[in-house]
Design a protein around this motif. Structure first.
Motif: not given
Length: 139
Positions: A3-6, A41-54, A120-130
């Motif tokens: 589980k997070a954090p890493m 990000e510093d808060d542990g979330t992961v930023l992803l950014n995409m073309d909004a039309e995808r 468009i951006s989204c932020w992923v809250e990490v629940s698990h890592w490997h």
């Protein structure tokens, strides 16, 4: 899968501009993966950014669970995978390109060159890592 954090050393590896692939769920439940840039990000979330039309943007809004694997540049045996849920979305106001420019500068040292597409951006809250190789959890 821990589980997070890493641990700090794994997070340091994950902070680098590594080649990465994100996996999302399509409407029929089947997975789809695509190469991506990411930023821890510093808060542990992961930023992803995409073309909004995808198409994946709509899929990710409907099913916000994602997985992402980052492979250490030059040593793909060492990699870190995360699972998590998208906890925040942000439209790029007036094509300011702030988030994609942060990613582009991290990966390529300059602002993103395509300026005429909505992002468009989204932020992923990490629940698990490997991790594997130099990032293995039980080393």
């Amino acid at each position: 899968m821990p589980k997070a954090p890493m641990p700090q050393d794994v997070a340091e590896l994950f902070r680098r501009p590594n080649p990465a692939v994100v996996a999302v769920l399509r409407p029929d439940g089947s997975p789809m993966s695509v190469a991506t840039w990411y930023l821890l990000e510093d808060d542990g979330t992961v930023l992803l950014n995409m073309d909004a039309e995808r198409a994946r943007v709509a899929w990710m809004r409907e099913r916000p669970e994602v997985a992402l694997t980052a492979l250490e540049e030059g040593n793909w045996y060492t990699h870190v995978s995360i699972r998590g849920r998208i906890v925040r979305w942000e439209e790029d106001p007036e094509r300011a390109m702030a988030d994609i420019d942060r990613l582009s500068n991290l990966y390529g040292g300059q602002d993103y060159r395509v300026r005429d597409r909505r992002r468009i951006s989204c932020w992923v809250e990490v629940s698990h890592w490997h991790g594997w190789g130099g990032a293995k959890a039980d080393r």
